[in-house]
Design a protein around this motif. Structure first.
Motif, PDB file in Angstrom:
ATOM      1  N   CYS A  55       0.834  -1.204   0.000  1.00 24.65           N
ATOM      2  CA  CYS A  55       0.000   0.000   0.000  1.00 24.65           C
ATOM      3  C   CYS A  55       0.870   1.255   0.000  1.00 24.65           C
ATOM      4  O   CYS A  55       0.587   2.220  -0.727  1.00 24.65           O
ATOM      5  CB  CYS A  55      -0.940  -0.009   1.203  1.00 24.65           C
ATOM      6  SG  CYS A  55      -1.897   1.507   1.426  1.00 24.65           S
ATOM      7  N   LEU A  56       1.922   1.258   0.809  1.00 24.97           N
ATOM      8  CA  LEU A  56       2.818   2.420   0.862  1.00 24.97           C
ATOM      9  C   LEU A  56       3.431   2.703  -0.505  1.00 24.97           C
ATOM     10  O   LEU A  56       3.540   3.864  -0.920  1.00 24.97           O
ATOM     11  CB  LEU A  56       3.920   2.175   1.890  1.00 24.97           C
ATOM     12  CG  LEU A  56       3.513   2.190   3.370  1.00 24.97           C
ATOM     13  CD1 LEU A  56       4.677   1.734   4.242  1.00 24.97           C
ATOM     14  CD2 LEU A  56       3.042   3.581   3.791  1.00 24.97           C
ATOM     15  N   VAL A  57       3.813   1.650  -1.201  1.00 28.81           N
ATOM     16  CA  VAL A  57       4.428   1.809  -2.518  1.00 28.81           C
ATOM     17  C   VAL A  57       3.396   2.242  -3.555  1.00 28.81           C
ATOM     18  O   VAL A  57       3.639   3.151  -4.360  1.00 28.81           O
ATOM     19  CB  VAL A  57       5.105   0.485  -2.960  1.00 28.81           C
ATOM     20  CG1 VAL A  57       5.577   0.581  -4.415  1.00 28.81           C
ATOM     21  CG2 VAL A  57       6.268   0.147  -2.046  1.00 28.81           C
ATOM     22  N   ASP A  58       2.224   1.600  -3.544  1.00 26.89           N
ATOM     23  CA  ASP A  58       1.220   1.823  -4.579  1.00 26.89           C
ATOM     24  C   ASP A  58       0.371   3.075  -4.367  1.00 26.89           C
ATOM     25  O   ASP A  58      -0.007   3.749  -5.332  1.00 26.89           O
ATOM     26  CB  ASP A  58       0.269   0.617  -4.665  1.00 26.89           C
ATOM     27  CG  ASP A  58       0.982  -0.657  -5.092  1.00 26.89           C
ATOM     28  OD1 ASP A  58       2.095  -0.555  -5.635  1.00 26.89           O
ATOM     29  OD2 ASP A  58       0.421  -1.745  -4.866  1.00 26.89           O
ATOM     30  N   GLN A  59       0.064   3.379  -3.093  1.00 26.38           N
ATOM     31  CA  GLN A  59      -0.893   4.445  -2.816  1.00 26.38           C
ATOM     32  C   GLN A  59      -0.387   5.515  -1.866  1.00 26.38           C
ATOM     33  O   GLN A  59      -1.038   6.546  -1.703  1.00 26.38           O
ATOM     34  CB  GLN A  59      -2.194   3.838  -2.251  1.00 26.38           C
ATOM     35  CG  GLN A  59      -2.932   2.926  -3.229  1.00 26.38           C
ATOM     36  CD  GLN A  59      -4.141   2.275  -2.588  1.00 26.38           C
ATOM     37  OE1 GLN A  59      -4.020   1.307  -1.836  1.00 26.38           O
ATOM     38  NE2 GLN A  59      -5.314   2.822  -2.871  1.00 26.38           N
ATOM     39  N   GLY A  60       0.716   5.263  -1.199  1.00 31.57           N
ATOM     40  CA  GLY A  60       1.255   6.243  -0.268  1.00 31.57           C
ATOM     41  C   GLY A  60       0.837   5.966   1.166  1.00 31.57           C
ATOM     42  O   GLY A  60       0.262   4.922   1.481  1.00 31.57           O
ATOM     43  N   VAL A  61       1.132   6.908   2.045  1.00 28.71           N
ATOM     44  CA  VAL A  61       0.833   6.758   3.470  1.00 28.71           C
ATOM     45  C   VAL A  61      -0.641   7.041   3.724  1.00 28.71           C
ATOM     46  O   VAL A  61      -1.123   8.133   3.400  1.00 28.71           O
ATOM     47  CB  VAL A  61       1.697   7.709   4.321  1.00 28.71           C
ATOM     48  CG1 VAL A  61       1.429   7.482   5.807  1.00 28.71           C
ATOM     49  CG2 VAL A  61       3.172   7.536   4.007  1.00 28.71           C
ATOM     50  N   PRO A  62      -1.380   6.107   4.298  1.00 30.10           N
ATOM     51  CA  PRO A  62      -2.801   6.351   4.565  1.00 30.10           C
ATOM     52  C   PRO A  62      -3.000   7.452   5.605  1.00 30.10           C
ATOM     53  O   PRO A  62      -2.137   7.711   6.450  1.00 30.10           O
ATOM     54  CB  PRO A  62      -3.302   5.004   5.109  1.00 30.10           C
ATOM     55  CG  PRO A  62      -2.280   4.005   4.699  1.00 30.10           C
ATOM     56  CD  PRO A  62      -0.980   4.743   4.680  1.00 30.10           C
ATOM     57  N   ASP A  63      -4.166   8.065   5.538  1.00 32.34           N
ATOM     58  CA  ASP A  63      -4.574   9.012   6.571  1.00 32.34           C
ATOM     59  C   ASP A  63      -5.209   8.267   7.737  1.00 32.34           C
ATOM     60  O   ASP A  63      -5.120   8.703   8.888  1.00 32.34           O
ATOM     61  CB  ASP A  63      -5.576  10.017   5.985  1.00 32.34           C
ATOM     62  CG  ASP A  63      -4.953  10.841   4.880  1.00 32.34           C
ATOM     63  OD1 ASP A  63      -4.305  11.847   5.192  1.00 32.34           O
ATOM     64  OD2 ASP A  63      -5.090  10.447   3.699  1.00 32.34           O
ATOM     65  N   VAL A  64      -5.848   7.140   7.416  1.00 34.73           N
ATOM     66  CA  VAL A  64      -6.523   6.322   8.427  1.00 34.73           C
ATOM     67  C   VAL A  64      -6.203   4.852   8.168  1.00 34.73           C
ATOM     68  O   VAL A  64      -6.267   4.393   7.031  1.00 34.73           O
ATOM     69  CB  VAL A  64      -8.056   6.525   8.383  1.00 34.73           C
ATOM     70  CG1 VAL A  64      -8.751   5.658   9.438  1.00 34.73           C
ATOM     71  CG2 VAL A  64      -8.428   7.984   8.564  1.00 34.73           C
ATOM     72  N   VAL A  65      -5.848   4.127   9.217  1.00 38.78           N
ATOM     73  CA  VAL A  65      -5.657   2.676   9.142  1.00 38.78           C
ATOM     74  C   VAL A  65      -6.608   2.036  10.150  1.00 38.78           C
ATOM     75  O   VAL A  65      -6.556   2.345  11.344  1.00 38.78           O
ATOM     76  CB  VAL A  65      -4.205   2.274   9.469  1.00 38.78           C
ATOM     77  CG1 VAL A  65      -4.066   0.753   9.544  1.00 38.78           C
ATOM     78  CG2 VAL A  65      -3.246   2.854   8.441  1.00 38.78           C
ATOM     79  N   ILE A  66      -7.482   1.168   9.675  1.00 35.77           N
ATOM     80  CA  ILE A  66      -8.466   0.522  10.547  1.00 35.77           C
ATOM     81  C   ILE A  66      -8.182  -0.977  10.612  1.00 35.77           C
ATOM     82  O   ILE A  66      -8.361  -1.701   9.632  1.00 35.77           O
ATOM     83  CB  ILE A  66      -9.905   0.768  10.059  1.00 35.77           C
ATOM     84  CG1 ILE A  66     -10.180   2.263   9.921  1.00 35.77           C
ATOM     85  CG2 ILE A  66     -10.901   0.126  11.027  1.00 35.77           C
ATOM     86  CD1 ILE A  66     -11.560   2.596   9.375  1.00 35.77           C
ATOM     87  N   ALA A  67      -7.717  -1.432  11.767  1.00 40.57           N
ATOM     88  CA  ALA A  67      -7.445  -2.854  11.992  1.00 40.57           C
ATOM     89  C   ALA A  67      -8.747  -3.507  12.444  1.00 40.57           C
ATOM     90  O   ALA A  67      -9.041  -3.601  13.636  1.00 40.57           O
ATOM     91  CB  ALA A  67      -6.341  -3.032  13.028  1.00 40.57           C
ATOM     92  N   ASN A  68      -9.523  -3.946  11.477  1.00 46.13           N
ATOM     93  CA  ASN A  68     -10.875  -4.419  11.737  1.00 46.13           C
ATOM     94  C   ASN A  68     -11.011  -5.940  11.697  1.00 46.13           C
ATOM     95  O   ASN A  68     -11.925  -6.492  12.305  1.00 46.13           O
ATOM     96  CB  ASN A  68     -11.822  -3.795  10.705  1.00 46.13           C
ATOM     97  CG  ASN A  68     -13.150  -4.505  10.625  1.00 46.13           C
ATOM     98  OD1 ASN A  68     -14.015  -4.341  11.478  1.00 46.13           O
ATOM     99  ND2 ASN A  68     -13.324  -5.320   9.593  1.00 46.13           N
TER     100      ASN A  68
END
Length: 257
Positions: free
Chosen positions: A73-86
């Protein structure tokens, strides 16, 4: 550029409802699931545009697997604003049955260690940026132990304590750690329950409340609020009264039942 949310366990239940809520709010989605085909079918059915959604295959029970998804995800889309460990499972257990020790091992791997492994790829990047939300999905069942729910209750109690620890660690960085404890939500996880589920809530109503809680950066929230009252009462109830109140209560079905 739209904000990015990374969600595990997105193929059904709470994860799916949260994904749709964030998409409606204009976020780009990074969705994680083992059942990728099922998740892709849902994404297509909802008409979610490909330029605003990427699906990652991972088994949250395997730390290297979910870490690899986060790094991708970091490589493809960058650093998320929100990460939800669901991502999570709920299976009953009996400590007198050898096989149920394996159930507990897997439950803890997904529900507890999986939360830390989900956060791991993003912690340093979010801290360097000075912003972000790491969201752990706990449960009211993590407040006190329920008969037959030993694995699930232990795992969710662990999530609550782990997120509290992480919140203190990241406080100086500007990254907020949010703990959300659902009560009974009408999902595949609860639909097999054979006991009463007070204040049962729809996934859509839950996702609306959770979205606001996360955006506000609240540290801890029980949803729905009525179960928050129940949780406070459970905390202060003496053991003798708590045990009596749960005497005879139906137990969570085990994997072989």
């Amino acid at each position: 550029m739209s904000k990015l949310v990374f969600i595990t366990g997105a193929s059904s239940g709470l994860g799916q409802a949260l994904a749709w809520r964030y998409y409606q709010a204009g976020f780009t989605l990074a969705l994680v699931a083992r059942r990728v085909a099922e998740l892709q079918a849902w994404v297509d059915a909802q008409g979610i545009s490909a330029d605003r959604c990427r699906i990652y295959s991972a088994d949250v029970a395997v730390s290297d697997s979910i870490v690899a998804a986060g790094q991708a995800c970091l490589v493809d889309q960058g650093v998320p604003d929100v990460v939800i460990a669901n991502a999570g499972i709920s299976i009953g257990m009996d400590s007198a049955v050898r096989g149920d020790l394996d159930v507990m091992t897997r439950t803890l791997a997904i529900n507890l260690t999986g939360v830390a492994a989900t956060f791991y790829p993003f912690v340093a990047a979010m801290a360097a940026r000075g912003d972000g939300r790491l969201v752990g999905i706990g449960s009211v069942a993590g407040i006190r132990g329920l008969p037959g729910h030993g694995a699930y209750c232990a795992s969710k109690a662990g999530v609550i304590s782990y997120c509290e620890s992480l919140r203190g660690e990241l406080r100086p960085t500007g990254v907020k750690v949010v703990t959300i404890c659902p009560g009974y939500i009408d999902t595949p996880l609860t639909q097999k329950n054979t006991y009463g589920m007070p204040f049962l809530m729809s996934p859509e109503a839950f996702s609306d409340k959770a979205f606001k809680t996360i955006e506000d950066g609240s540290s801890y929230q029980v949803i729905p609020w009525q179960m928050g009252v129940v949780a406070k009462l459970l905390r202060i109830l003496p053991n003798s009264l708590f045990d009596k109140a749960l005497s005879g209560r139906a137990r969570k079905a085990r994997s072989t039942e």
